[in-house]
Enzyme design. Structure first.
Site, PDB file in Angstrom:
ATOM      1  N   LYS A  52      -6.899  -1.324   3.800  1.00 60.92           N
ATOM      2  CA  LYS A  52      -5.820  -1.281   4.073  1.00 60.92           C
ATOM      3  C   LYS A  52      -5.572  -1.199   5.775  1.00 60.92           C
ATOM      4  O   LYS A  52      -4.673  -1.774   6.355  1.00 60.92           O
ATOM      5  CB  LYS A  52      -4.980   0.316   3.759  1.00 60.92           C
ATOM      6  CG  LYS A  52      -4.751   0.394   2.167  1.00 60.92           C
ATOM      7  CD  LYS A  52      -4.469   1.716   1.715  1.00 60.92           C
ATOM      8  CE  LYS A  52      -4.258   1.513   0.184  1.00 60.92           C
ATOM      9  NZ  LYS A  52      -3.965   2.869  -0.625  1.00 60.92           N
ATOM     10  N   GLN A  96      -5.055   9.045   0.341  1.00 64.02           N
ATOM     11  CA  GLN A  96      -5.563   8.455  -0.581  1.00 64.02           C
ATOM     12  C   GLN A  96      -5.992   9.251  -1.666  1.00 64.02           C
ATOM     13  O   GLN A  96      -6.794  10.235  -1.714  1.00 64.02           O
ATOM     14  CB  GLN A  96      -6.942   7.562  -0.249  1.00 64.02           C
ATOM     15  CG  GLN A  96      -7.641   6.584  -1.181  1.00 64.02           C
ATOM     16  CD  GLN A  96      -6.710   5.392  -1.530  1.00 64.02           C
ATOM     17  OE1 GLN A  96      -5.783   5.035  -0.659  1.00 64.02           O
ATOM     18  NE2 GLN A  96      -6.675   4.546  -2.372  1.00 64.02           N
ATOM     19  N   ASP A 119       3.797   5.662   0.432  1.00 61.63           N
ATOM     20  CA  ASP A 119       3.308   5.522  -0.672  1.00 61.63           C
ATOM     21  C   ASP A 119       4.491   5.546  -1.780  1.00 61.63           C
ATOM     22  O   ASP A 119       4.319   4.920  -3.050  1.00 61.63           O
ATOM     23  CB  ASP A 119       2.217   6.387  -1.160  1.00 61.63           C
ATOM     24  CG  ASP A 119       0.810   5.967  -0.964  1.00 61.63           C
ATOM     25  OD1 ASP A 119       0.590   4.676  -1.229  1.00 61.63           O
ATOM     26  OD2 ASP A 119      -0.098   6.721  -0.699  1.00 61.63           O
TER      27      ASP A 119
END
Ligand code: GUN
Length: 292
Positions: A52, A96, A119
């Site tokens: 990422k 995460q 997200d």
């Protein structure tokens, strides 16, 4: 049979994003900024987050990686989330997953300001997605919709079977495939307790496999001419690989591919698109395109 190349498609989209970022910066605006919180040292999570950060560089974004040991308390992590919510320089951020067991993932997700939730996991974004309002859409389902669109896979009025009902993939995937402005398909969701799973698959024009069971979808489950999207990325021990493992999809590719109109490989299919869609969400966050 057309092999859907997620790696190449993701590279094209990242180049498009990088162009847009150049325009934004040239116009005197702030470079989009993504922050990522990584807790602990899980191998998979380390790799995802490193990729990422790398993708941010390719797109011309600013990125910040914030690390905690896996002994971090829930309060400490929530304080950092609140700090990022208030930080005007950060356009979007992710925590995460998975998180260590002393931390409630749901609490963390709900503490993230939905306007920075790139997200698309916050209930406000999930709810807005379900009723077709502008929102951050979670990256994996969004990436699959993008692949279907770019490869002109017919979806309207087609029978789509989604295997798996996770909050991150299965549920949002089914919602998007059902909606008129995305898949416009007739959608069936199957899971570990579905009695008619094989039959449903055999009747499907599109199968989206996201159950995390290597080689689960076999040729006898696939209709001639179907489109098969493989979301599986299970690490399977493999001594022929430098790292000692390989990523194995949910689809038995070699026997299924000859029956398909379209199929995604693992790796190089859905995986690269997921990170790419996180970049697209970060661009939208930087542009304040969804929420002011
Ligand atoms: N873990 C596995 N996939 C994801 C994802 O898309 N976002 C976050 N934050 N964690 C994940």
């Amino acid at each position: 049979m057309t092999l859907i190349d997620g790696k190449a498609t993701a590279a094209t989209i990242k180049a498009e994003i990088a162009e847009r970022v150049k325009e934004i910066v040239a116009a005197g605006n702030k470079r989009p900024h993504l922050a990522a919180i990584l807790v602990g040292h899980d191998g998979g999570s380390e790799t995802y987050v490193a990729n990422k950060v790398k993708a941010c560089e390719v797109c011309g974004f600013k990125s910040t990686l914030i690390r905690f040991e896996d002994t971090v308390s829930e309060d400490e992590l929530l304080s950092k989330v609140r700090e990022l919510n208030e930080d005007a320089d950060v356009d979007g951020f992710i925590v995460q997953l998975p998180l260590p067991k002393q931390i409630s993932e749901q609490k963390v997700i709900e503490t993230i300001d939905y306007r920075k939730d790139v997200d698309g996991f916050h209930p406000i974004n999930v709810g807005r997605m379900a009723i077709g309002l502008p929102c951050f859409i979670s990256a994996t389902p969004k990436g699959i919709i993008e692949l279907l669109k770019r490869y002109e896979v017919p979806t309207s009025g087609k029978k789509c079977v989604v295997l798996g009902r996770s909050n991150i993939v299965g549920k949002p995937m089914a919602q998007l495939m059902m909606q008129k402005c995305y898949g416009d398909s007739t959608v069936t969701v199957c899971h570990s307790h579905s009695a008619t799973l094989k039959q449903e698959c055999r009747e499907a024009d599109i199968i989206i496999a996201a159950i995390g069971r290597p080689d689960f979808v076999t040729a006898d489950m696939v209709k001639e001419g179907a489109c098969v999207i493989d979301v599986g990325t299970t690490r399977v021990p493999d001594n022929t690989k430098k790292k000692g493992f390989r990523l194995n999809g949910d689809v038995k590719f070699d026997e299924v591919a000859p029956k398909c109109s379209f199929i995604t490989p693992v790796p190089g299919g859905v995986g690269p698109m997921t990170i790419c869609m996180l970049m697209q969400n970060t661009l939208l966050a930087g542009e304040k395109a969804i929420y002011k």
